[in-house]
Every structure is written in C-alpha cells, then in structure tokens.
Enzyme design. Sequence first.
Site, PDB file in Angstrom:
ATOM      1  CG  HIS A 192      38.331  52.903  56.549  1.00 50.98           C
ATOM      2  ND1 HIS A 192      38.850  54.091  57.647  1.00 50.98           N
ATOM      3  CD2 HIS A 192      39.231  52.927  55.999  1.00 50.98           C
ATOM      4  CE1 HIS A 192      40.214  54.188  57.346  1.00 50.98           C
ATOM      5  NE2 HIS A 192      40.317  53.736  56.290  1.00 50.98           N
ATOM      6  CB  CYS A 193      34.827  57.540  57.844  1.00 51.99           C
ATOM      7  SG  CYS A 193      33.098  57.014  58.294  1.00 51.99           S
ATOM      8  CG  HIS A 194      37.875  59.407  62.054  1.00 54.84           C
ATOM      9  ND1 HIS A 194      39.269  59.046  62.350  1.00 54.84           N
ATOM     10  CD2 HIS A 194      37.946  60.907  61.324  1.00 54.84           C
ATOM     11  CE1 HIS A 194      39.908  59.988  61.646  1.00 54.84           C
ATOM     12  NE2 HIS A 194      39.238  61.014  61.127  1.00 54.84           N
TER      13      HIS A 194
END
Length: 180
Positions: free
Chosen positions: A124-126
């Site tokens: 994941h990231c933002h």
Amino acid sequence: MSCRAKKMDIDLSSPGLAVNQLEKLLFTGKAIISHADEVWPRLYIGDQQSAENREDLYKHRITHVLNAAHSKRKGQSEIYRRLQIEYMGIDARDSCDFDMSAHFQSAADFIHRALSKGGKVLVHCHVGVSRSATLVLAYLMVKQNLTLVEAICAIKENRGVIPNRGFLRQLIDLNKQLFN
C-alpha cells in the site's frame, strides 16, 4: 480493444512514447471501488485506509504488509508487530524524480518470500495507485518473469492503477534490463 491486442502495439524502445502508450493502457483498467484489491494470487494493492483497517487485515488474512509510503514519524511497524504481521516500510515520495528502482529488488524479495510461504501480502501507499502499484509491477517482472505490459495487464483488470511518469520510465528501464 483487449489487453492482448494493445500490448502488441506498445514499443518500449522509445521511453517518451512508451510512457504515453502505457498510460493509455492503464486508463483502460478497472475503476477503484474498494480500498484494497487482490491483483495476483494472495497479493493485494491498497491504500492507507486498507492498511489501517484491522478488521479487513484479519478478514483477508494478511500476513505481510509492504508500505510504500512509510514515514519514520508514524509507529506503524509496532501496530503490525502486535497483529503478528511482518512489515516492511519504504519511505518513497510519489514524485517523478524519486528513484523507486532502488527498492525494486528488496520489495520483490519481501513479497516473494511471503508468497512462497503461503502468506498474503498487502502493498500500500496513500491512495494505492502509484507507489504501491509500481512495486507490485516490479515484483511481477522480477519474480514472475512478466514483461511490463504483461504485468500491467495482470493488475489493471483487478485494480485501477497509474504509476507516475517517472516510475513508468524506471519500469521501462527494468523491462529492458530483464528482457533485452
């Protein structure tokens, strides 16, 4: 046009043209309607909310989390330790000039080790469309021997992703290293 037909039209030898062609291919992908999606068996791409939702992590039986937007200010690794989830953080900016390629091998190794042991991985990231997608594409290229276009086709049917142009150029370079 199908992904199969489109991938024959993309010429990765000219990076500028290839970035535009890859963006067109990516824009034909599935719209994002959930916080995390399984894009490869036991491999998920998600956003920050999916990574913080303990109920979803448990429901999907996530055993490993790769955070492509890690920040030293947040104590996320401690949260995962309590949940018995193995964690790897990469402090990456979603910027065209950030060298994400420096993390391709370590991220691919982390994902591969987890999947080889029967684990489930959330990358994941933002927002879950650029940094995380770039690392999953690199994994598919490095460990699953898919070309960049094949990797995009594998992912885009399950989650809409759009790595920034700098990341696309780095993935094109990786494709050249692996397949030329």
